[in-house]
Every structure is written in structure tokens, then in C-alpha cells.
Design an enzyme around this catalytic site. Sequence first.
Site, short mmCIF file in Angstrom:
data_model
loop_
_atom_site.label_atom_id
_atom_site.label_comp_id
_atom_site.label_asym_id
_atom_site.label_seq_id
_atom_site.Cartn_x
_atom_site.Cartn_y
_atom_site.Cartn_z
N LYS A 40 -21.53 -9.00 -3.02
CA LYS A 40 -22.22 -9.64 -4.15
C LYS A 40 -22.34 -11.15 -3.92
CE LYS A 40 -19.25 -8.11 -7.20
NZ LYS A 40 -18.35 -7.33 -6.33
N GLY A 45 -20.46 -4.45 -9.27
CA GLY A 45 -20.02 -3.51 -8.25
C GLY A 45 -18.60 -3.78 -7.82
N SER A 93 -14.66 11.52 -18.47
CA SER A 93 -15.22 12.29 -17.36
C SER A 93 -14.23 13.28 -16.77
CB SER A 93 -15.70 11.34 -16.26
OG SER A 93 -14.63 10.60 -15.73
N LYS A 136 -18.60 8.29 -7.37
CA LYS A 136 -17.76 9.48 -7.36
C LYS A 136 -18.13 10.42 -6.21
CE LYS A 136 -17.03 9.38 -12.38
NZ LYS A 136 -17.28 10.05 -13.67
N PRO A 183 -15.25 -4.77 -5.53
CA PRO A 183 -15.02 -5.92 -4.66
C PRO A 183 -15.34 -5.56 -3.20
CG PRO A 183 -13.13 -5.53 -6.10
CD PRO A 183 -14.03 -4.35 -6.23
N GLY A 184 -15.83 -6.57 -2.48
CA GLY A 184 -16.05 -6.40 -1.07
C GLY A 184 -17.36 -5.75 -0.67
#
Length: 848
Positions: free
Chosen positions: A380, A374, A739, A782, A376-377
Site C-alpha cells: 500500500k 488491505g 462467518s 479466505k 500489512p506487507g
Amino acid sequence: MTSGGGIRIPSRLPLLLTHEGVLLPGSTMRVSVDTARNMQLVKSRLLKGTSLKSTIIGVIPNTRDPEHDTDELPSLHRIGTAGLAVQVVGSNWPKPHYTLLITGLCRFRLAQLLKERPFLVAEVEQLDQLEGLSGAADGELGELSQRFYQAAVQLVDMLDMSVPVVAKLRRLLDSLPRETLPDVLASMIRTSNKEKLQVLDAVGLEERFKKTLPLLSRQIEGLRLLQKTRKPRLEEDKRLLPVRRGSPFPGHRFSLEDEDEEEEDSDDMALLERKIRGASMPEPALRVCLKELKRLKKMPQSMPEYALTRNYLELMVELPWSRSTTDCLDIRAARVLLDSDHYAMEKLKKRVLEYLAVRQLKNNLKGPILCFVGPPGVGKTSVGRSIAKTLGREFHRIALGGVCDQSDIRGHRSAGTGRGASRTAFALFCASAQRQAWYRQSSDSRGSGLQNFSQTGVFQVLDPEQNHSFTDHYLNVAFDLSQVLFIATANTTATIPPALLDRMEVLQVPGYTQEEKIEIAHRHLIPHQLEQHGLTPQQVQIPQETTVDIISRYTREAGVRSLERKFGAICRAVAVKVAEGHKVAKTDHASPGAETAGGEKADGREESLAGSADLALPPEMPIVIDRHALKDILGPPVFEMEVSERLTLPGVAIGLAWTPLGGEIMFVEASRMEGEGQLTLTGQLGDVMKESAHLAISWLRSNAKAYGLTNAVGGPDPLEGTDIHLHFPAGAVTKDGPSAGVTMVTCLASLFSSRLVRSDVAMTGEITLRGLVLPVGGIKDKVLAAHRAGLKRVIIPRRNEKDLEEIPANVRADLDFVMASRLDDVLNAAFDGGFPASHLHAQITSKL
């Protein structure tokens, strides 16, 4: 330098202050140099000097304790020894220093200190002329010298003459001048620094013999007593042992000290052997350690291999071969702990509780390796720490960022330069138990040169089928890592080797919604920052509206690190006001127009952070952080809602992109001009996005007639006589991925039709040449990015409809989702009133 059998030294000498010992004329001593003055002397005089005269320095004993030594000049001893620096060795470990090998020449008296910076320089008076004893052979001095010589011969005869250095010393006693014997013998026998200092201060030769003769007699009595008490080991006791300093001449390293040091070494080896046998090692490891210990006992301490072998054995002893912690598993307590430490992250917490439940039922569970992926921040690391806390295990973090050599994972070979244990063995050494929780940070953040990074090392550590016999190259014995709980983290799985990724269970940790950030801020971030800055809720209050402003206007991230830094900035500003308030509260209120104690005017603009309280108020009054105070502290807003302003012209559309930092909105701009039908792409696009751009152009050209698209002069081919420029802003950031196809089609369709795309629409999806919309990844990130940007409609591929279940209900309620299976659906949803075609392509159903 010499004249008439004596030694002449310069009248001005640089001075070296020593803490470690006393240098006597005729002896050699190693001196460690690490103070500023002494380091400067070595650099300026010894390393740059070219003549023999430049290598002569004055050695002054420094009686001050080196632990409490300062940069101030200590009181200097008045008598010193002029020495010749015969060797200079530099090192950077454990800190920069030099090691000097100095041979004493003669005594001198300190006459006057000439310079203190950058090193000491003094005017000296030479004391020893070494002119011999011929004129006093029959007097008291001659008798003293004869007695001293006989005692020295008696001392050497008590030693084993079969040892070469003892025989050489016996010959030296006959060849050396008698006047040099007190200094030479005093530097060899067992004496304290204080006694050597007394010998150094004995300027007269007769006084020197009187000071040294009792020391020599004491050494003889000590050896005689030792021979009586240790007769079975007489031959071993007579041997001469090398010493690091105190040798009489370069190349003649021997000592007449008694064997107390040897006895201490023997006891030390016995203690080390007991530790090895008591470490409960497996039989192969025990055999290796005993073999190395046998080599160590035969090895002189002066050899470099001695320290390396001893370090190896001490590391082997400290490894937790049999020590392990007992898991304290309580699923209910684990659930409470995870809920209290982490808000949201329901999917991740559910999987962690499942793992702990299985661990409770089957204690010897091997694997799986959990990998949190995932931005940062998002928490985890803290989740991994909570797991270790729940299990009652020690928590160690091993960062793999920048690792490009398997030696960092599996250690260096025990032979050769650069030998050393791996990070894995070091973590085991730091741990007190075999059962631990290891957190391997940034598994995807290795060096770019994968050819230098061996995946095998990581596999052996992580793979449950291999790590029961992990072999570190330095230890060279197998160690069981199967009971270690490994937790890996990464920002993306794209750069993790497939074989390694196959051995891990990937748990996606998406970014937070705005509502989740608000809850996290008021539950965790604000209380933590108040505690870190010594503030209380009675002194500062941050309303929820202020938190929303910070999240939407000052930070744009998937995690909460920047948000916490903003709260830290607020707390620092409040701390200043609170500290000033203590002073202001003790003074009388200032009259209008006058200045307060802080230098601010009482009748001017309100100076409190809340914009409604005066500085003269007592500090216990709560300071409320409103929008005005927020602007004063953090400055103007960093992010503004610019979507509607950028979609005022045809040829602009909004796409959605995934980054390791979370989801982002991405503008796509297009323009056309007269030309030859060329397509220009800018914005540091990767190969996949370039191919998507060509696909979009081809699909629009093939369907131009159906949608009424024309070129600049009204022709049926949109590219005829026209050049197209497609640009992705933020050109400094490299962009690639499958995408952006639907966004490019919408942008170019807007350009060719001269119609505006809706300003509240964002889209994502890949396209085919037939106009199909293919699914993409990162839907949750998104969609959260579109929600943060204030958009209202999101177009996603129909096959991604299942991914909407992961999106919070409040976000789904705020957005209008359009499921597209073909580009016709995308265009109809992106334009007001739809994007009708004159005739749609007939759908042909397959008969297979």
C-alpha cells in the site's frame, strides 16, 4: 565565611569547567552545564547540598574548543574564581542540561588536583583578601584607583541618567570598594574572553588596574565616537540593554556594551519583515504576521514569548503559500512505472490510472480521497510513493497510529503550555511546494479512547469541501489544502468512523497468491536483498523451488514482509561464507582430515550452503540455496500441513476466517460428555460467534430426527443428558465475526453422527434459524488461505459466487467450489457420500 572584611573559601573545591565565558569576582554569569563531569557535580553537590558551603564551587575557564572536547581531562587554567551558585535550573530540551547562575567571590590558585571522577576536586589557595586600599592611598596604587574611578564615572555620565539602572550604577560606583571596580567594570564593558582572562590572571591589585584601565578607556572612546555618528538617535543609544550574562551582581542586569547588538537585531527584524511581505500570503495571514512582528519588535529578547513568537513567524514564512509543483502526467509512463514497481494488484493499478487520467484532463480536480485497505506487507505504501513519483510531487507520510487528540491533527492553541503546530502544518513546512502527495498511514489505528479523538480535525484535512480553508489552531489562519493529493491506508474498515469512511473511496488490496509471491520474490525482493548485502547473482542463487519452500513452510502471511526477511537471513549467511572464502581461497587446499582456515574439517560433512561445494572454493563460485542449506539457515520448517492429522476424529471441521493480516484457516473442535445439556464455548469468542453457536445447536436439535442425530444414549434429542464443549484453538487470539456458523453446524453434526468430515474441505458462511446460508465478506482472502493450506474443496454461500471473479484463474482451477444456499448443501458437501436426511423439508414458495 567572612573574617575581618575578607572572604574565606574552603581549601578543597569542586571544579566547574566553563566554555562560554570568564567569571570575575563581583560579577554574575549564567553557565550552561551539559558535560558528564559538570552534570555530576550539579547532581551530587549543588542539588543535594544543604549548607551554604556546599554551594561554593571553583569556576575554571576551559580554553579547549567545546566542539572537539573529549572525556579526557584538559590542561587546567591555574587561576580560577570561587563562585556561589545562587540558582540551578534543569531542562531536557534539546538535550538534558542545567543552567547555573553563579556569583563570583574571589580568585584562587590551583594547588593540586585531588580527584578526577565523578567530577573534579582540587586543593586551592585563596588569592583575593579584599582588605582595602587604605595603606596605599597616596602611592601609585592609590593614583591608579583614582584614575580608574574617574574613568568609570565619565563612562556612566555618558549614558542616560533617566534610566533607572544607570542611576543605580552611578550610586554603586560610590558605595563599592575601589579594589572591586576593575573586576566589576571588566565584566560589564565590551571585552573578549581573552581580555577577561588577562584580568583574571592579574593577581596583584596594581596589575589589575593597569590591565583594566585601557579597556575602560577604549569603551569611552567607542561611546564618544558613536555619539558623534548617531546624534539623531542619541537618546536611544544611551539606554542600557539587559544581557544574559556578565552582570555585576544578582538583580543588577545591565551592560555598557555599544549598540552593535541592537543594530544587528534591527537588521534581523527588517530581514524578517521582508520575508513576510515576500511570502505571497493571503491578506488575512499577512495582517496577522505583521501584527505579531510589531509585538516582537517591542518585546525584550529575554522574555520566553520572544522565541515563541519568532518561531511562529518563521513557520508562517516557510509555508508554501504560493509555491506549487506542476503535475507531470504521462499515463503511458505511469502504467510502465506501476507495472515495473508492483506485480499483480491489477484492480488497484487500474483505479490509480483512471484517477491520473482524469487529473490530466481536469487539472484542478478536488478529491477523491483514495483509501487503500488491505493486510500489512501487500504494497500500500509503495503504491502511494509511486503515485507521487508519477506526478512529480513531494511525498510525505503522516502516521496516525496512536493519535487520540485532535491537537495532533489541527495543532495546539497558540496561547498556553504545549503550544505547537500540527502534523499537517509540519508536513507543509517540510515541503517546498503546495502540491504534494500526502500518505496518511493507518487511518484505522487510532487510540482506543475515541472520546478524546475529534473526527472534525481529520474531516477538515481530508474533505475536499472543507480543506480549501483548513485552519490550524497554532497558525490560526486559513490554508488551502485542496491541491494536496491525500492517500489513506488501513488494515480494516471496521474501526474507521462511518463519516470519515463515507468521504473516502476504498480500494481493497488483497493478499498475494503463492504464484504472485514467487514472481514478486524473483523480480523485486531477491535483487533488493542482494543489493542491500553487497552480493551479486554470481555469488548466490536462490532457485524457484527454494522460494516455494520458504513461502509454504516458513511464512504464512498475506503480504511479503516476512518473506523478504527470510531472504535477508539467507543473504547474511551467504555474506559470511563469501567473506570467509576470500581468506580460504588464498591458502593451499587442506589435506584430508586437516582443518581449513575457517576451523572446519575438509573430510567431514560438506560445509557450503548449497551442500555440494567446499569452503575452499573461490568466492566467485555461485552458492546455490537448496532445501538442505535452507534448513541450516532458517532452521526447521515453521508450518507443516497438519490438516489431515487433525481431522481423524468426529467433531472437527475447518472454517475460514478473515484477519487484518489476511485470510486464515480455523479449526473448530467439539466434544460431548454426560451432563445436563449445557453448552460450553472456549477460545475467546465474541458475542456474534456465541450467538452463531446457539443457532447451530438449535438448528441441529430441531432437525435431529430428520438427520438421524442422537445423544450419547441413543435418544432423539442430541443434548438430552449430554454436555457439549465447543472449542476454537489458539485461545490467546480473540475471535468474532458472522462467518463461522456453517463450520459450527458441520462440526456438531459430525459429533452427533460420529462421522468424519472430509480433511480437504473448508467452509465459510453465516446461518439463520431456518437453515439458510447467508453471504459473508473477505471471500478472496479466505480462498487464498485455503489454497495456501493445500485444501481442495471450499464451501461458500451461493450469494458470494460473484466474488470468485476476483480470485486468480490458477487458484480457481486448483479448488472445487461448492455453492450453498441451505445447510443441507453444506452437510452434503462436507461428508464423504453426503449427509442424507430421511426426509427433507418441503420448500414453500411465497405467493406474494
